[in-house]
Design a protein around this motif. Structure first.
Motif, PDB file in Angstrom:
ATOM      1  N   LYS A 130       0.834  -1.222   0.000  1.00  0.00           N
ATOM      2  CA  LYS A 130       0.000   0.000   0.000  1.00  0.00           C
ATOM      3  C   LYS A 130       0.859   1.257   0.000  1.00  0.00           C
ATOM      4  O   LYS A 130       0.530   2.243  -0.676  1.00  0.00           O
ATOM      5  CB  LYS A 130      -0.956  -0.017   1.194  1.00  0.00           C
ATOM      6  CG  LYS A 130      -2.044  -1.070   1.053  1.00  0.00           C
ATOM      7  CD  LYS A 130      -2.866  -1.243   2.309  1.00  0.00           C
ATOM      8  CE  LYS A 130      -3.833  -2.389   2.130  1.00  0.00           C
ATOM      9  NZ  LYS A 130      -3.683  -3.440   3.088  1.00  0.00           N
ATOM     10  N   THR A 131       1.952   1.243   0.728  1.00  0.00           N
ATOM     11  CA  THR A 131       2.849   2.397   0.754  1.00  0.00           C
ATOM     12  C   THR A 131       3.449   2.643  -0.628  1.00  0.00           C
ATOM     13  O   THR A 131       3.530   3.786  -1.091  1.00  0.00           O
ATOM     14  CB  THR A 131       3.954   2.208   1.811  1.00  0.00           C
ATOM     15  OG1 THR A 131       3.341   2.004   3.089  1.00  0.00           O
ATOM     16  CG2 THR A 131       4.876   3.412   1.878  1.00  0.00           C
ATOM     17  N   LEU A 132       3.864   1.580  -1.308  1.00  0.00           N
ATOM     18  CA  LEU A 132       4.401   1.729  -2.661  1.00  0.00           C
ATOM     19  C   LEU A 132       3.340   2.268  -3.618  1.00  0.00           C
ATOM     20  O   LEU A 132       3.628   3.117  -4.464  1.00  0.00           O
ATOM     21  CB  LEU A 132       4.944   0.392  -3.171  1.00  0.00           C
ATOM     22  CG  LEU A 132       6.242  -0.083  -2.515  1.00  0.00           C
ATOM     23  CD1 LEU A 132       6.533  -1.527  -2.894  1.00  0.00           C
ATOM     24  CD2 LEU A 132       7.409   0.818  -2.870  1.00  0.00           C
ATOM     25  N   MET A 133       2.121   1.796  -3.477  1.00  0.00           N
ATOM     26  CA  MET A 133       1.043   2.247  -4.371  1.00  0.00           C
ATOM     27  C   MET A 133       0.695   3.718  -4.146  1.00  0.00           C
ATOM     28  O   MET A 133       0.241   4.393  -5.062  1.00  0.00           O
ATOM     29  CB  MET A 133      -0.198   1.376  -4.191  1.00  0.00           C
ATOM     30  CG  MET A 133      -0.022  -0.055  -4.691  1.00  0.00           C
ATOM     31  SD  MET A 133       0.275  -0.165  -6.467  1.00  0.00           S
ATOM     32  CE  MET A 133      -1.336   0.312  -7.087  1.00  0.00           C
ATOM     33  N   GLU A 134       0.914   4.231  -2.943  1.00  0.00           N
ATOM     34  CA  GLU A 134       0.602   5.625  -2.623  1.00  0.00           C
ATOM     35  C   GLU A 134       1.712   6.594  -3.009  1.00  0.00           C
ATOM     36  O   GLU A 134       1.531   7.807  -2.950  1.00  0.00           O
ATOM     37  CB  GLU A 134       0.323   5.754  -1.117  1.00  0.00           C
ATOM     38  CG  GLU A 134      -0.931   5.027  -0.662  1.00  0.00           C
ATOM     39  CD  GLU A 134      -1.035   4.925   0.850  1.00  0.00           C
ATOM     40  OE1 GLU A 134      -0.102   5.368   1.569  1.00  0.00           O
ATOM     41  OE2 GLU A 134      -2.046   4.372   1.321  1.00  0.00           O
ATOM     42  N   ALA A 135       2.856   6.078  -3.405  1.00  0.00           N
ATOM     43  CA  ALA A 135       4.010   6.924  -3.715  1.00  0.00           C
ATOM     44  C   ALA A 135       3.831   7.673  -5.032  1.00  0.00           C
ATOM     45  O   ALA A 135       3.162   7.195  -5.949  1.00  0.00           O
ATOM     46  CB  ALA A 135       5.273   6.068  -3.794  1.00  0.00           C
ATOM     47  N   ASP A 136       4.442   8.841  -5.097  1.00  0.00           N
ATOM     48  CA  ASP A 136       4.545   9.567  -6.362  1.00  0.00           C
ATOM     49  C   ASP A 136       5.762   9.095  -7.153  1.00  0.00           C
ATOM     50  O   ASP A 136       5.764   9.104  -8.380  1.00  0.00           O
ATOM     51  CB  ASP A 136       4.676  11.075  -6.097  1.00  0.00           C
ATOM     52  CG  ASP A 136       3.455  11.627  -5.392  1.00  0.00           C
ATOM     53  OD1 ASP A 136       2.339  11.470  -5.928  1.00  0.00           O
ATOM     54  OD2 ASP A 136       3.620  12.205  -4.297  1.00  0.00           O
ATOM     55  N   ALA A 137       6.793   8.695  -6.422  1.00  0.00           N
ATOM     56  CA  ALA A 137       8.021   8.203  -7.047  1.00  0.00           C
ATOM     57  C   ALA A 137       8.636   7.142  -6.139  1.00  0.00           C
ATOM     58  O   ALA A 137       8.417   7.146  -4.927  1.00  0.00           O
ATOM     59  CB  ALA A 137       9.011   9.341  -7.272  1.00  0.00           C
ATOM     60  N   ILE A 138       9.399   6.252  -6.763  1.00  0.00           N
ATOM     61  CA  ILE A 138      10.060   5.173  -6.027  1.00  0.00           C
ATOM     62  C   ILE A 138      11.504   5.087  -6.501  1.00  0.00           C
ATOM     63  O   ILE A 138      11.765   5.110  -7.707  1.00  0.00           O
ATOM     64  CB  ILE A 138       9.356   3.816  -6.263  1.00  0.00           C
ATOM     65  CG1 ILE A 138       7.883   3.896  -5.835  1.00  0.00           C
ATOM     66  CG2 ILE A 138      10.077   2.687  -5.524  1.00  0.00           C
ATOM     67  CD1 ILE A 138       7.036   2.727  -6.292  1.00  0.00           C
ATOM     68  N   VAL A 139      12.407   5.021  -5.548  1.00  0.00           N
ATOM     69  CA  VAL A 139      13.806   4.729  -5.855  1.00  0.00           C
ATOM     70  C   VAL A 139      14.027   3.290  -5.434  1.00  0.00           C
ATOM     71  O   VAL A 139      13.912   2.961  -4.250  1.00  0.00           O
ATOM     72  CB  VAL A 139      14.779   5.662  -5.111  1.00  0.00           C
ATOM     73  CG1 VAL A 139      16.218   5.328  -5.498  1.00  0.00           C
ATOM     74  CG2 VAL A 139      14.463   7.125  -5.377  1.00  0.00           C
ATOM     75  N   ILE A 140      14.304   2.432  -6.397  1.00  0.00           N
ATOM     76  CA  ILE A 140      14.520   1.019  -6.103  1.00  0.00           C
ATOM     77  C   ILE A 140      16.012   0.777  -5.986  1.00  0.00           C
ATOM     78  O   ILE A 140      16.776   1.085  -6.902  1.00  0.00           O
ATOM     79  CB  ILE A 140      13.920   0.112  -7.192  1.00  0.00           C
ATOM     80  CG1 ILE A 140      12.399   0.264  -7.209  1.00  0.00           C
ATOM     81  CG2 ILE A 140      14.330  -1.343  -6.976  1.00  0.00           C
ATOM     82  CD1 ILE A 140      11.717  -0.489  -8.332  1.00  0.00           C
ATOM     83  N   GLY A 141      16.416   0.226  -4.861  1.00  0.00           N
ATOM     84  CA  GLY A 141      17.796  -0.170  -4.663  1.00  0.00           C
ATOM     85  C   GLY A 141      17.858  -1.682  -4.603  1.00  0.00           C
ATOM     86  O   GLY A 141      17.050  -2.311  -3.920  1.00  0.00           O
TER      87      GLY A 141
END
Length: 188
Positions: A65-76
């Motif tokens: 749910k937190t990922l779905m609410e994001a405007d942007a994601i930095v994947i490491g």
């Protein structure tokens, strides 16, 4: 703007270190931005079983749910055996196919040697494109030699992280403006 840093492994510290440096760079340059670090080592996640992400509870529900609410994601992600870790692939499997629509996604990769440089291009970018992400085309590749005692010691890597942070925020702002302008044309 809400940016999630996703550290995609349950083991090791280099990816988390790089994610912390990246989120700090975002916060310093763009203090109004909300940043959250999700380190998969801190969560007990269920394996994807085909359910809607909203049906998961506990850590799995929180992370998806937190990922779905994001405007942007930095994947490491670290690279293990010339591939991304299963924990990161499981995150992709837990999310719907359009999970990254209208989201900017950038990447940083940690690896033991330069031999794994193209893993992001060959494995992560196709998944992100399939999930409809707006991908920051350049990513930061960090080798084991760039770390010492849980700290990045290579100034070139730190420069590239600052650039990744800037590119992520600027692209997120740009795509948000384009969407807002497009929606304003509909007049309802």
């Amino acid at each position: 703007m809400k940016i999630i840093g996703l550290s995609g492994s349950q083991v090791g510290s280099k990816t988390r270190t790089a994610m912390e440096v990246t989120l700090k760079a975002i916060k310093e340059k763009y203090p109004e931005t909300e940043t959250i670090l999700i380190d998969l080592a801190d969560y007990k996640l269920e394996f994807s079983d085909g359910r809607n992400y909203l049906d998961y509870e506990g850590d799995t529900g929180y992370v998806t749910k937190t990922l779905m609410e994001a405007d942007a994601i930095v994947i490491g992600t670290p690279i293990f055996q010339a591939s991304i870790p299963g924990t990161l692939k499981n995150i992709f499997d837990l999310l719907p196919v359009n999970a990254f629509r209208d989201k900017v996604v950038s990447m940083l990769v940690t690896a033991g040697s330069p031999k794994h440089y193209l893993v992001a291009d060959h494995q992560i970018k196709p998944i992100l494109a399939y999930m409809k992400a707006q991908i920051v085309q350049t990513y930061v590749f960090i080798e084991e030699k760039d770390f010492r005692q849980k700290e990045i010691i290579n100034n070139d890597v730190l420069f590239r992280i600052d650039r990744l942070a800037e590119d992520t925020v600027v692209l997120t702002e740009t795509f948000a403006k384009i969407r807002a302008d497009k929606e304003a044309e509909y007049d309802f």
